[in-house]
Design a protein around this motif. Sequence first.
Motif, PDB file in Angstrom:
ATOM      1  N   SER A 228       0.871  -1.181   0.000  1.00 41.74           N
ATOM      2  CA  SER A 228       0.000   0.000   0.000  1.00 41.74           C
ATOM      3  C   SER A 228       0.901   1.222   0.000  1.00 41.74           C
ATOM      4  O   SER A 228       2.111   1.116   0.253  1.00 41.74           O
ATOM      5  N   ILE A 229       0.328   2.377  -0.229  1.00 45.51           N
ATOM      6  CA  ILE A 229       1.125   3.610  -0.228  1.00 45.51           C
ATOM      7  C   ILE A 229       1.693   3.876   1.177  1.00 45.51           C
ATOM      8  O   ILE A 229       2.768   4.440   1.328  1.00 45.51           O
ATOM      9  N   ILE A 230       0.986   3.416   2.197  1.00 45.38           N
ATOM     10  CA  ILE A 230       1.454   3.616   3.581  1.00 45.38           C
ATOM     11  C   ILE A 230       2.739   2.824   3.809  1.00 45.38           C
ATOM     12  O   ILE A 230       3.694   3.310   4.411  1.00 45.38           O
ATOM     13  N   GLY A 231       2.763   1.591   3.290  1.00 47.80           N
ATOM     14  CA  GLY A 231       3.952   0.752   3.444  1.00 47.80           C
ATOM     15  C   GLY A 231       5.082   1.192   2.528  1.00 47.80           C
ATOM     16  O   GLY A 231       6.261   1.066   2.862  1.00 47.80           O
ATOM     17  N   TYR A 232       4.719   1.729   1.374  1.00 46.87           N
ATOM     18  CA  TYR A 232       5.717   2.060   0.347  1.00 46.87           C
ATOM     19  C   TYR A 232       6.373   3.417   0.595  1.00 46.87           C
ATOM     20  O   TYR A 232       7.592   3.543   0.514  1.00 46.87           O
ATOM     21  N   ASP A 233       5.572   4.419   0.886  1.00 49.91           N
ATOM     22  CA  ASP A 233       6.131   5.758   1.145  1.00 49.91           C
ATOM     23  C   ASP A 233       5.149   6.557   2.004  1.00 49.91           C
ATOM     24  O   ASP A 233       4.293   7.287   1.495  1.00 49.91           O
ATOM     25  N   ALA A 234       5.288   6.405   3.304  1.00 51.89           N
ATOM     26  CA  ALA A 234       4.334   6.997   4.247  1.00 51.89           C
ATOM     27  C   ALA A 234       4.362   8.521   4.262  1.00 51.89           C
ATOM     28  O   ALA A 234       3.437   9.168   4.761  1.00 51.89           O
ATOM     29  N   SER A 235       5.428   9.105   3.678  1.00 50.02           N
ATOM     30  CA  SER A 235       5.509  10.572   3.714  1.00 50.02           C
ATOM     31  C   SER A 235       4.997  11.203   2.415  1.00 50.02           C
ATOM     32  O   SER A 235       5.021  12.411   2.246  1.00 50.02           O
ATOM     33  N   SER A 236       4.531  10.372   1.478  1.00 45.40           N
ATOM     34  CA  SER A 236       4.106  10.903   0.180  1.00 45.40           C
ATOM     35  C   SER A 236       2.751  11.600   0.267  1.00 45.40           C
ATOM     36  O   SER A 236       1.983  11.408   1.221  1.00 45.40           O
ATOM     37  N   THR A 237       2.463  12.400  -0.753  1.00 43.23           N
ATOM     38  CA  THR A 237       1.160  13.074  -0.836  1.00 43.23           C
ATOM     39  C   THR A 237       0.035  12.039  -0.835  1.00 43.23           C
ATOM     40  O   THR A 237      -0.990  12.212  -0.184  1.00 43.23           O
ATOM     41  N   GLY A 238       0.242  10.944  -1.584  1.00 37.77           N
ATOM     42  CA  GLY A 238      -0.779   9.894  -1.662  1.00 37.77           C
ATOM     43  C   GLY A 238      -1.109   9.320  -0.297  1.00 37.77           C
ATOM     44  O   GLY A 238      -2.279   9.125   0.054  1.00 37.77           O
ATOM     45  N   ALA A 239      -0.074   9.052   0.500  1.00 35.79           N
ATOM     46  CA  ALA A 239      -0.291   8.503   1.850  1.00 35.79           C
ATOM     47  C   ALA A 239      -1.060   9.503   2.709  1.00 35.79           C
ATOM     48  O   ALA A 239      -2.006   9.141   3.417  1.00 35.79           O
ATOM     49  N   ASN A 240      -0.662  10.776   2.626  1.00 34.13           N
ATOM     50  CA  ASN A 240      -1.360  11.812   3.404  1.00 34.13           C
ATOM     51  C   ASN A 240      -2.816  11.926   3.000  1.00 34.13           C
ATOM     52  O   ASN A 240      -3.710  12.071   3.848  1.00 34.13           O
ATOM     53  N   ASN A 241      -3.079  11.862   1.690  1.00 35.55           N
ATOM     54  CA  ASN A 241      -4.460  11.952   1.194  1.00 35.55           C
ATOM     55  C   ASN A 241      -5.312  10.809   1.739  1.00 35.55           C
ATOM     56  O   ASN A 241      -6.430  11.022   2.219  1.00 35.55           O
ATOM     57  N   TYR A 242      -4.793   9.582   1.656  1.00 32.35           N
ATOM     58  CA  TYR A 242      -5.607   8.432   2.086  1.00 32.35           C
ATOM     59  C   TYR A 242      -5.759   8.359   3.609  1.00 32.35           C
ATOM     60  O   TYR A 242      -6.791   7.926   4.110  1.00 32.35           O
ATOM     61  N   LEU A 243      -4.752   8.815   4.338  1.00 34.76           N
ATOM     62  CA  LEU A 243      -4.902   8.895   5.803  1.00 34.76           C
ATOM     63  C   LEU A 243      -5.981   9.907   6.168  1.00 34.76           C
ATOM     64  O   LEU A 243      -6.797   9.686   7.066  1.00 34.76           O
ATOM     65  N   SER A 244      -5.984  11.007   5.426  1.00 32.31           N
ATOM     66  CA  SER A 244      -6.993  12.044   5.657  1.00 32.31           C
ATOM     67  C   SER A 244      -8.396  11.510   5.337  1.00 32.31           C
ATOM     68  O   SER A 244      -9.361  11.758   6.058  1.00 32.31           O
ATOM     69  N   LEU A 245      -8.508  10.717   4.251  1.00 32.25           N
ATOM     70  CA  LEU A 245      -9.792  10.116   3.893  1.00 32.25           C
ATOM     71  C   LEU A 245     -10.252   9.145   4.987  1.00 32.25           C
ATOM     72  O   LEU A 245     -11.428   9.138   5.382  1.00 32.25           O
ATOM     73  N   ALA A 246      -9.313   8.336   5.488  1.00 30.40           N
ATOM     74  CA  ALA A 246      -9.647   7.369   6.546  1.00 30.40           C
ATOM     75  C   ALA A 246     -10.151   8.098   7.796  1.00 30.40           C
ATOM     76  O   ALA A 246     -11.137   7.691   8.415  1.00 30.40           O
ATOM     77  N   GLN A 247      -9.479   9.208   8.136  1.00 28.69           N
ATOM     78  CA  GLN A 247      -9.906   9.983   9.313  1.00 28.69           C
ATOM     79  C   GLN A 247     -11.302  10.576   9.100  1.00 28.69           C
ATOM     80  O   GLN A 247     -12.141  10.571  10.000  1.00 28.69           O
ATOM     81  N   GLU A 248     -11.523  11.053   7.879  1.00 27.00           N
ATOM     82  CA  GLU A 248     -12.832  11.629   7.561  1.00 27.00           C
ATOM     83  C   GLU A 248     -13.931  10.570   7.685  1.00 27.00           C
ATOM     84  O   GLU A 248     -15.018  10.821   8.211  1.00 27.00           O
ATOM     85  N   LEU A 249     -13.628   9.366   7.214  1.00 29.18           N
ATOM     86  CA  LEU A 249     -14.589   8.251   7.271  1.00 29.18           C
ATOM     87  C   LEU A 249     -14.889   7.877   8.732  1.00 29.18           C
ATOM     88  O   LEU A 249     -16.047   7.681   9.112  1.00 29.18           O
ATOM     89  N   ILE A 250     -13.834   7.797   9.533  1.00 29.36           N
ATOM     90  CA  ILE A 250     -14.003   7.444  10.955  1.00 29.36           C
ATOM     91  C   ILE A 250     -14.854   8.502  11.659  1.00 29.36           C
ATOM     92  O   ILE A 250     -15.787   8.181  12.403  1.00 29.36           O
ATOM     93  N   GLU A 251     -14.559   9.784  11.389  1.00 33.64           N
ATOM     94  CA  GLU A 251     -15.329  10.892  11.994  1.00 33.64           C
ATOM     95  C   GLU A 251     -16.808  10.776  11.634  1.00 33.64           C
ATOM     96  O   GLU A 251     -17.695  10.942  12.458  1.00 33.64           O
ATOM     97  N   LYS A 252     -17.040  10.499  10.346  1.00 35.94           N
ATOM     98  CA  LYS A 252     -18.406  10.408   9.811  1.00 35.94           C
ATOM     99  C   LYS A 252     -19.201   9.293  10.481  1.00 35.94           C
ATOM    100  O   LYS A 252     -20.417   9.352  10.597  1.00 35.94           O
ATOM    101  N   ASN A 253     -18.502   8.249  10.872  1.00 31.32           N
ATOM    102  CA  ASN A 253     -19.173   7.056  11.392  1.00 31.32           C
ATOM    103  C   ASN A 253     -19.107   6.912  12.911  1.00 31.32           C
ATOM    104  O   ASN A 253     -19.324   5.853  13.454  1.00 31.32           O
ATOM    105  N   LYS A 254     -18.774   8.013  13.567  1.00 32.69           N
ATOM    106  CA  LYS A 254     -18.704   7.960  15.049  1.00 32.69           C
ATOM    107  C   LYS A 254     -20.086   7.804  15.644  1.00 32.69           C
ATOM    108  O   LYS A 254     -21.050   8.370  15.131  1.00 32.69           O
TER     109      LYS A 254
END
Length: 254
Positions: A228-254
């Motif tokens: 995954s992008i997290i395993g491959y390059d955790a500091s990349s824009t792609g990793a930041n984008n998907y972490l942000s999406l995951a956080q948004e999803l978690i917030e939405k489903n609280k």
Amino acid sequence: MGKIIAIANQKGGVGKTTTSVNLAASLGVLEKKVLLIDADPQANATSGLGINVEKVELGSYQVIEHTAVAKDAIVATSSPNVDIIPAHIDLVAIEIELVDMPSRESMLKSAIGSLKEEYDYIIIDCAPSLGLLTLNALTASDAVIIPIQCEYFALEGLGKLLNTIKSVQKIHNSDLDIEGLLLTMYDSRLRLSNQVVDEVKKHFTEMVFTTIIHRNVRLGEAPSFGESIIGYDASSTGANNYLSLAQELIEKNK
């Protein structure tokens, strides 16, 4: 009780598998227990997490056919907190094989229902079509995320997909929600990218995720290393984008 989310769009190349793999990995890093189900005969989510597709003996094909119990098809991945039910090219045949089966649209639903107790999120990577496989995924899911690329024909086919979702809600799964539209492959330098973002937000306002996935070379490279992008390059824009999406999803489903 976990939530089942299908990642669907009948258009190919919009970032369904990229989103399935990297959203799963990001949720895992944020300490959610995740199961990824590869329901695409291309099996890119499977190989994208480092699993040899040729060696898959039990996978989504057997699970949907009910010739294997879903639990037995689960494989651990190297991504923290992420398991997968892999796919194999055999899955191509399933549309034909399901045609004469009673309740053919809900084969996946009945196979994975009990797994909701074991996971926080179950993510289904759908095939780029609106056939029986995708119908099974939508019938089994609580919600659907629709990736839309920031390109010229972005909205083409979206009406068709929304109509399919409506008919699934009406006939097979009244609980199916649209979790959100996800803008992918965004390039801030292109006027067209910005126009698509404005257009989608104008038409669908609340339904659009705040997070936008940018075009990112590292995102494209990661699957060839089976990571995954997290395993491959955790500091990349792609990793930041998907972490942000995951956080948004978690917030939405609280």
